[in-house]
Motif scaffolding. Structure first.
Motif, PDB file in Angstrom:
ATOM      1  N   MET A  65      52.220  55.893  13.408  1.00 51.12           N
ATOM      2  CA  MET A  65      53.686  55.850  13.514  1.00 51.12           C
ATOM      3  C   MET A  65      54.031  54.571  12.576  1.00 51.12           C
ATOM      4  SD  MET A  65      56.389  56.842  14.987  1.00 51.12           S
ATOM      5  CE  MET A  65      55.759  57.945  16.256  1.00 51.12           C
ATOM      6  N   MET A  66      53.427  53.710  12.553  1.00 48.18           N
ATOM      7  CA  MET A  66      53.903  52.435  11.882  1.00 48.18           C
ATOM      8  C   MET A  66      52.527  51.998  11.310  1.00 48.18           C
ATOM      9  SD  MET A  66      56.348  49.662  12.612  1.00 48.18           S
ATOM     10  CE  MET A  66      55.897  48.049  11.782  1.00 48.18           C
ATOM     11  N   VAL A  94      51.623  48.211   9.053  1.00 51.06           N
ATOM     12  CA  VAL A  94      51.946  47.020   8.471  1.00 51.06           C
ATOM     13  C   VAL A  94      50.814  46.557   7.433  1.00 51.06           C
ATOM     14  CG1 VAL A  94      52.522  44.600   8.733  1.00 51.06           C
ATOM     15  CG2 VAL A  94      53.205  46.097  10.456  1.00 51.06           C
ATOM     16  N   MET A 146      60.302  43.238   6.690  1.00 49.00           N
ATOM     17  CA  MET A 146      60.875  42.121   7.667  1.00 49.00           C
ATOM     18  C   MET A 146      60.657  40.650   7.076  1.00 49.00           C
ATOM     19  SD  MET A 146      59.278  43.632  11.178  1.00 49.00           S
ATOM     20  CE  MET A 146      59.158  45.191  11.784  1.00 49.00           C
ATOM     21  N   PHE A 180      56.516  47.563   6.415  1.00 48.96           N
ATOM     22  CA  PHE A 180      56.681  48.442   7.149  1.00 48.96           C
ATOM     23  C   PHE A 180      56.778  49.805   6.635  1.00 48.96           C
ATOM     24  CE2 PHE A 180      60.578  49.148   9.102  1.00 48.96           C
ATOM     25  CZ  PHE A 180      61.235  48.018   8.677  1.00 48.96           C
ATOM     26  N   ASN A 223      57.876  53.791   8.536  1.00 52.06           N
ATOM     27  CA  ASN A 223      57.972  54.678   9.762  1.00 52.06           C
ATOM     28  C   ASN A 223      58.699  55.826   9.328  1.00 52.06           C
ATOM     29  OD1 ASN A 223      59.753  55.928  12.199  1.00 52.06           O
ATOM     30  ND2 ASN A 223      58.330  54.307  12.862  1.00 52.06           N
ATOM     31  N   ARG A 240      59.746  58.438  11.230  1.00 53.77           N
ATOM     32  CA  ARG A 240      61.041  58.668  12.057  1.00 53.77           C
ATOM     33  C   ARG A 240      62.249  58.052  11.510  1.00 53.77           C
ATOM     34  NH1 ARG A 240      60.375  57.109  17.740  1.00 53.77           N
ATOM     35  NH2 ARG A 240      62.535  57.402  17.925  1.00 53.77           N
ATOM     36  N   LEU A 241      62.160  56.964  11.027  1.00 53.52           N
ATOM     37  CA  LEU A 241      63.022  56.103  10.364  1.00 53.52           C
ATOM     38  C   LEU A 241      63.676  56.923   9.008  1.00 53.52           C
ATOM     39  CD1 LEU A 241      64.626  53.414  10.979  1.00 53.52           C
ATOM     40  CD2 LEU A 241      62.997  52.468   9.467  1.00 53.52           C
ATOM     41  N   LEU A 243      65.934  48.978   3.173  1.00 56.84           N
ATOM     42  CA  LEU A 243      66.095  48.414   4.474  1.00 56.84           C
ATOM     43  C   LEU A 243      65.371  46.996   4.849  1.00 56.84           C
ATOM     44  CD1 LEU A 243      66.983  48.780   7.639  1.00 56.84           C
ATOM     45  CD2 LEU A 243      64.704  49.881   7.892  1.00 56.84           C
TER      46      LEU A 243
END
Lengths: 171, 171
Positions: free
Chosen positions: B1-2, B4, B109, B120, B122, B124-125, B145
């Motif tokens: 899902m994610m 890093v 981030m 990261f 994702n 879905r994002l 983002l």
DNA sequence: ATAATTGCAAAGGATTTGCACGAGT
DNA sequence: ACTCGTGCAAATCCTTTGCAATTAT
């Protein structure tokens, strides 16, 4: 699910509110109310969109031609500090300023053809970001999301592009 | 899902690949292979993270002190053009450069305390953004983002902050 | 030989700042 | 009176550019 802020008129009551809030901030900080600051914020809050310093100065000069860059920059900093305005940078190298709209937070779509900047907000997007931050043991203070691309409505897009080009020639 | 990307070591094979790809680009464009360019890209690809021009120049000077800003800037532009490197701006006024990692696209981030930048991705994002663009009759070319905030792991965060401060004193 | 590259210093653009004068409290 | 704000020009920061000398093809 999603709202786009594209209103064409500036709500006079909202402007008055902002002006009052700024006056309050100035006072609270022990600063002074000046003619220049009043002119600048009055002009700024009646403009809509994402205003560059130069654009703002041009408008301000129509009211008081003696006002210069320095004062505009300084006032803009106060507006940002007071949380009434947000600074944005969209990668063309200059800062743009945006009076908070009714929508507290929003993201941006930027058309690389016509320069249109539209705003949107989506709670699922926000929630998902929070979730991802959580998973990374990270706390978000603020974020920035910008979608760069192009309008699919080519007619509208070209129209905007042309009117912008005309404006540039005229100026 | 994610995922890093926080690996601490630079994959030497990957570096060689990048160097080869750059050589190929240079050749394809009819440009010249020079000692300076080789030094710069060799140093750059062996650094990890989001490198500013100054950081890069400092490292480069350790190998060849006669190389100056201009050449670093110019080489960095070539790297960006060749699509081997991406330019980022995180609002502190200076450009940072990032050798593409294994992850094609990713978001960031940024810890405002210790300066840590983590990456990261994702799906879905990504999908949600597409959906929102669709609803707005907008086509996304690329996006950005950035989540600004703070590490929740205060120990690790402080450690990073202190080591950065020490470094600044040392330089 | 020819065209591209380098290094330096000068130029650029956006933003900030020092300072003497002027204005708000 | 006292402090803060203004306007100007000069300074600053990051980045780009012009140019003469150097180097790769």
């Amino acid at each position: 699910m999603m709202s786009v802020n594209q209103a064409k008129e500036v709500d006079e009551n909202l402007v008055k509110e902002k002006e009052a809030a700024f006056a309050e901030y100035i006072q609270r900080k022990g600063l002074k109310t000046t003619r220049q600051r009043n002119t600048i914020i009055s002009v700024f809050f009646r403009l809509r969109g994402h205003i560059s310093v130069e654009e703002l100065l041009n408008e301000v000069k129509k009211v008081n031609p003696r006002i210069g860059y320095a004062t505009v920059y300084r006032t803009l900093h106060l507006l940002v500090e007071s949380n009434l305005v947000e600074e944005r940078r969209f990668g063309d190298g200059l800062a743009r300023y945006e009076g908070h709209s009714d929508v507290e937070h929003h993201d941006h779509m930027i058309c690389l053809e016509c320069g249109m900047i539209s705003e949107f907000f989506n709670p699922r997007l926000e929630a998902l970001q929070e979730k991802l931050a959580e998973e990374n043991n990270f706390q978000i203070y603020r974020h920035r999301l910008e979608l760069y691309g192009a309008c699919k409505d080519k007619d509208a897009c070209n129209k905007r592009k042309n009117s912008k080009a005309a404006e540039a020639r005229g100026a």
